[in-house]
Scaffold this motif. Structure first.
Motif, mmCIF file in Angstrom:
data_model
loop_
_atom_site.group_PDB
_atom_site.id
_atom_site.type_symbol
_atom_site.label_atom_id
_atom_site.label_comp_id
_atom_site.label_asym_id
_atom_site.label_seq_id
_atom_site.Cartn_x
_atom_site.Cartn_y
_atom_site.Cartn_z
ATOM 1 N N LYS A 72 0.979 -1.224 -0.116
ATOM 2 C CA LYS A 72 -0.022 -0.125 0.163
ATOM 3 C C LYS A 72 0.921 1.336 -0.024
ATOM 4 C CE LYS A 72 -3.558 -2.362 2.790
ATOM 5 N NZ LYS A 72 -4.140 -2.425 3.870
ATOM 6 N N ASP A 73 1.858 1.026 1.086
ATOM 7 C CA ASP A 73 2.883 2.441 1.049
ATOM 8 C C ASP A 73 4.178 2.001 0.475
ATOM 9 O OD1 ASP A 73 4.203 4.715 1.484
ATOM 10 O OD2 ASP A 73 3.319 4.826 3.690
ATOM 11 N N GLY A 74 4.724 2.700 -0.386
ATOM 12 C CA GLY A 74 5.932 2.134 -0.890
ATOM 13 C C GLY A 74 7.133 3.278 -0.476
ATOM 14 N N ASN A 75 6.958 4.095 0.054
ATOM 15 C CA ASN A 75 7.927 4.812 0.520
ATOM 16 C C ASN A 75 9.136 4.200 1.497
ATOM 17 O OD1 ASN A 75 7.849 5.487 3.648
ATOM 18 N ND2 ASN A 75 5.900 6.392 2.970
ATOM 19 N N ALA A 76 10.283 4.664 1.481
ATOM 20 C CA ALA A 76 11.429 4.165 2.194
ATOM 21 C C ALA A 76 11.072 3.602 3.736
ATOM 22 C CB ALA A 76 12.906 4.723 2.000
ATOM 23 N N THR A 77 10.488 4.417 4.532
ATOM 24 C CA THR A 77 10.262 4.240 5.857
ATOM 25 C C THR A 77 9.223 3.255 6.141
ATOM 26 O OG1 THR A 77 10.828 6.459 6.451
ATOM 27 C CG2 THR A 77 9.659 5.103 7.863
ATOM 28 N N ALA A 78 8.219 3.243 4.964
ATOM 29 C CA ALA A 78 7.162 2.036 5.037
ATOM 30 C C ALA A 78 7.651 0.749 4.723
ATOM 31 C CB ALA A 78 6.000 2.467 4.182
ATOM 32 N N ARG A 79 8.582 0.814 3.623
ATOM 33 C CA ARG A 79 9.260 -0.539 3.419
ATOM 34 C C ARG A 79 10.258 -0.833 4.455
ATOM 35 N NH1 ARG A 79 10.668 2.396 -1.057
ATOM 36 N NH2 ARG A 79 12.978 1.790 -1.077
ATOM 37 N N HIS A 80 10.944 -0.220 5.151
ATOM 38 C CA HIS A 80 11.642 -0.784 6.205
ATOM 39 C C HIS A 80 11.138 -1.349 7.176
ATOM 40 C CE1 HIS A 80 14.201 -0.165 9.954
ATOM 41 N NE2 HIS A 80 15.057 -0.630 9.117
#
Length: 855
Positions: free
Chosen positions: A685-693
């Motif tokens: 749903k959320d692909g930004n770096a923080t969300a992926r981490h």
């Protein structure tokens, strides 16, 4: 008199510095781009060749699915044309959940594939280790303890980091090859002394041939020589696959048979004891003997099924990043054939026009000199010297500047490889070609016009050519439109069609420059669209999760959808023909249901959907091109240590990376292995770096999760050749050429029409009106040049992008509308700049001198 005439030649230059400098600049820009870009490919190749020679990169690497022995090494060393061969140990171990390292042996006496020390020193004892310089990104430092899990083949687990190195086996600074551990990709390599290994066999043998020393790496001659030597080596090792199998099977088989004989004897002895006298202990022993015998029989059966060893021969193209580097070099060399050539053609064309017009303007002077008794040779010397100076200065300055700047600049922009030392060569051939082109443009045009004019009688030369007769133009026949035009507009349109040669030349010059700029902007569009198109038109998933078992389940609040699949990194090569190898991601979804929501398979030629079947595999377009494969072709696929043959059932569109898709049934049929979908294609749903981490942290806490990767966000590692830097060069130099061309053409236009413009001024036209009188024609010609330039730019762009396809990249052939606008705006801006210069020049026209009688 000759001295006086020579001074007159110098005056011709000093009195028209603007014209002379503009001619020199046009030739200079054309030569600069032509020599600079064309020399880039050879310079890149030369830099690589020097690097490989310094580190003595092997020509061939031999591996085997059952390992290699001293016998293999001796046979290879004694093979025809083998200069040297070295055997190496190697293990691949999973250091942590997201860290796979390839550990190879190292010796101080190593001659082949010598390491390049980045910092520290090489190992001096078996407890010291050097790491790939890429490992620095993971925080490793000199002097730090380095621990690996208990691994078969290594004597200990803890080592001291004493250095960081690069290896000529890995040209790429990011890719380290594939494995069947973890995510399927090796993160970095390491080297230990040979004493640190306790392997009885070798992982690979590096080979150097004695007949390849004089051949440049990456060239067809070098590749053909290595293929020839490889064929002889394969013949020499032809019996080794079966021999190697026997070397492994027979000793173990003898041991098992010996144990079976012993068990049979013990069983026979027990069976001779009457049942009435058998104790519980004897029965237990008999059962154990029976179970042991079953285990030995099972082991014997398995041992007898040991496949024949497969000996694999990898030339330099199998080295990670090697082929990509030379693909980059070849793509730039391919671009250099058309773009700089077209650039130089425009420069030559405009220069030819300028020189010929200058001589035409001096007809009266030539006639006067003839009447005074000067020979044709003496008269010609003035224009020959003028042309020679312009041609030689422009060609040499531009060629040398291009040779010294552009290749080195482009080399510095190729940051995705470990080659850091630029080695240039003097491109004598291209310098000579640029010089010849410059002299054709200047001296050639002067010669042609002089030959034509010097045939005329002096009296005819001293007379002005009769002006072209006015003719009715097409617009005049459209009376409703013609009546609505102002007087000035009518004059402008009549002048345009009256001097068709000048009109065509101006349009061609402007169109060429606009086309060059549009092609440059288009290249940038294609490069920038690569990843967006890949993940909007082809791949719709963002990540891949690797699990320890097929039945493991994952869940996370950031995952919107997931699909079971088998995902492996494999090596693909043609079954015949070229020896090219490619690292490919193999994807086999558990079911075809809704697979198009994760990957869209589209035939690149018909735009029809492709569907997975049990008849073969679907491969991506660039992979098909590299492998020279089509529907019905067969390919060799190395899955782990197994080499299998597959049939191509379809080809699909793809822009970044090589992919191979197949059904579970066809996988089991081809690989002769059980299908285990241990991966999940996930949408987040959320692909930004923080969300992926955060997603990774939660997933790794779940049992069975081995690795999580996000192909959608790993595109930064993809190489696009040196095109980004080449684009900047194209646009900048095309713009500069456009400015000089417009100035030159306008300057020629004014000088030819001096009497006409003076007459207009005498009639009472204000300075602004006189400028508008000329500018109106320039505006029309500029607009026409821009429109034709767009068509030229489209053709150039398509040709360049097809030639620029490298490695696993296939560029989308797109040019966005802002590129058309920007190329037009820049052309218009240059036209306005020239218009301002022209305005001040027109203000200073001496009306009396211009209207003086010519008779």
């Amino acid at each position: 008199m000759n001295t006086t005439y020579f001074k007159a030649t110098l005056r011709e230059i000093t009195y028209s510095w603007g014209k002379f400098i503009s001619i020199v600049l046009i030739i200079l820009l054309g030569s600069l781009l032509y020599v600079g870009i064309r020399a880039t490919g050879p310079d890149l190749d030369n830099s690589a060749a020097r690097y490989f020679n310094q580190h003595n990169l092997g020509d061939l690497t031999v591996t085997s699915t059952l390992g290699l022995t001293g016998k293999d090494l001796r046979l290879i060393k004694n093979a025809p044309h083998v200069a040297t061969a070295e055997a190496n140990h190697m293990v691949v171990t999973k250091k942590s959940q997201d860290e796979v390292v390839s550990v190879s042996s190292f010796s101080q006496s190593t001659k082949l594939n010598r390491l390049k020390l980045v910092s520290g020193h090489l190992p001096r004892s078996r407890d010291q280790i050097v790491l790939d310089s890429k490992a620095k990104q993971r925080g490793y430092k000199l002097g730090q303890a380095y621990r690996v899990p208990k691994t078969a083949g290594l004597r200990q687990q803890t080592y001291k980091i004493v250095g960081f190195v690069n290896s000529p086996l890995f040209v790429s600074s990011t890719d380290r090859g594939t494995t069947n551990l973890g995510s399927g990709e090796i993160d970095y390599f390491a080297y230990l002394p040979k004493q640190a290994f306790n392997q009885s066999t070798y992982g690979s043998i590096a080979v150097k041939f004695n007949n390849t020393a004089g051949l440049a790496a990456g060239t067809d001659k070098y590749n053909e020589r290595v293929q020839s030597d490889q064929a002889q080596l394969e013949k020499r090792l032809k019996q080794r696959p079966e021999q190697r199998q026997k070397e492994i099977v027979q000793p173990q088989l003898a041991t098992i048979n010996s144990k079976l004989n012993q068990l049979d004897k013990q069983t026979s002895q027990l069976s001779q004891v009457p049942a009435a006298y058998q104790t519980t202990q004897m029965k237990t022993a008999a059962n154990k003997l029976k179970a042991g015998r079953q285990q030995l029989v099972s082991a014997k059966t398995k041992l007898l099924k040991t496949p024949t060893a497969v000996y694999m021969y990898g030339d330099r193209t199998t080295n990670v990043g090697y082929q990509d580097y030379f693909d980059e070099s070849k793509s730039i060399a391919a671009i250099a054939v058309i773009f700089p050539g077209f650039f130089l053609f425009i420069a030559v064309l405009i220069t030819f026009t300028t020189i010929s017009r200058m001589i035409e303007k001096n007809r009266r002077e030539i006639g006067l000199m003839r009447a005074l008794g000067y020979t044709k040779g003496v008269i010609s010397m003035k224009y020959v010297i003028y042309s020679l100076l312009a041609g030689i200065l422009g060609s040499l300055i531009g060629g040398v500047a291009g040779m010294l700047t552009l290749p080195k600049f482009i080399f510095s922009m190729l940051s995705n490889n470990n080659l850091t030392h630029y080695v240039g060569v003097i491109p004598w051939g291209y310098l000579v070609e640029a010089l010849v082109a410059g002299l054709i443009a200047t001296l050639g045009s002067a010669a042609v016009v002089l030959i034509i004019n010097l045939r005329e009688k002096p009296m005819d030369l001293m007379r002005e050519r009769a002006p072209k007769a006015g003719k009715r133009i097409l617009l005049e026949r459209i009376k409703p439109l013609w009546r609505r035009l102002s007087f000035n507009q009518k004059v402008s349109y009549r002048n345009l069609f009256r001097y068709k040669g000048r009109m065509i030349m101006t349009i061609v010059g402007i169109a060429g420059c606009t086309g060059l700029m549009l092609a440059g902007f288009g290249i940038r569009n294609s490069v920038n669209d690569l990843l967006p198109d890949q993940f909007s038109q082809v791949q719709h998933y963002q990540g891949i999760v690797t699990l320890s078992a097929a039945n493991k389940r994952i869940h996370d609040k950031n995952i919107s959808a997931q699909k079971q699949a088998l995902v492996k990194s494999v090596t693909v090569s043609p079954t015949k023909g070229t020896k090219r190898n490619a690292t490919v991601t193999m994807i086999s979804p558990k079911s075809n249901t809704n697979f198009d929501k994760y990957v869209t398979l589209t035939n690149p030629h018909t735009n029809r959907k492709e569907h997975l079947t049990n008849d073969g595999v679907i491969i991506t377009e660039k992979l098909a091109t590299d492998m020279n494969a089509k529907k019905g072709s067969h390919l060799s696929v190395k899955v782990g240590n197994k080499l299998v043959k597959v049939k191509v059932s379809g080809i699909t569109k793809n822009y970044a990376g090589h992919y191979l898709y197949l059904t579970p049934k066809y996988y089991e049929q081809a690989a002769n292995a059980n299908y285990q979908p241990t991966s999940r294609l996930i949408k987040i749903k959320d692909g930004n770096a923080t969300a992926r981490h955060d997603t990774n942290q939660r997933l790794f806490k779940q049992a069975g999760v081995l690795n999580v990767s996000y192909p959608r966000y790993a595109g930064g590692s993809l190489t696009t050749g040196g095109l980004s830097s080449v684009v900047l060069i194209f646009i900048a130099l095309s713009g500069a050429l456009g400015l000089v061309v417009l100035y030159n053409l306008t300057n020629v236009n004014i000088s030819e029409r001096m009497r006409e413009l003076s007459t207009v001024k005498v009639l009472g036209f204000y300075d602004n009106e006189v400028t508008a009188y000329v500018a109106r024609e320039n505006v029309i010609l500029t607009i026409l040049g821009i429109i034709f330039g767009w068509f030229i730019g489209i053709v150039l762009h398509h040709f360049i992008m097809i030639k620029a396809q490298t490695g696993a990249i296939l560029f989308p052939l797109t040019i966005h509308y802002p590129s058309y606008i920007w190329s037009a705006i820049l052309t218009i801006v240059f036209s306005l700049i020239v218009g301002v210069i022209t305005h001040y020049k027109l203000k200073n026209i001496d009306m009396m001198d211009s209207l003086a009688a010519q008779e």
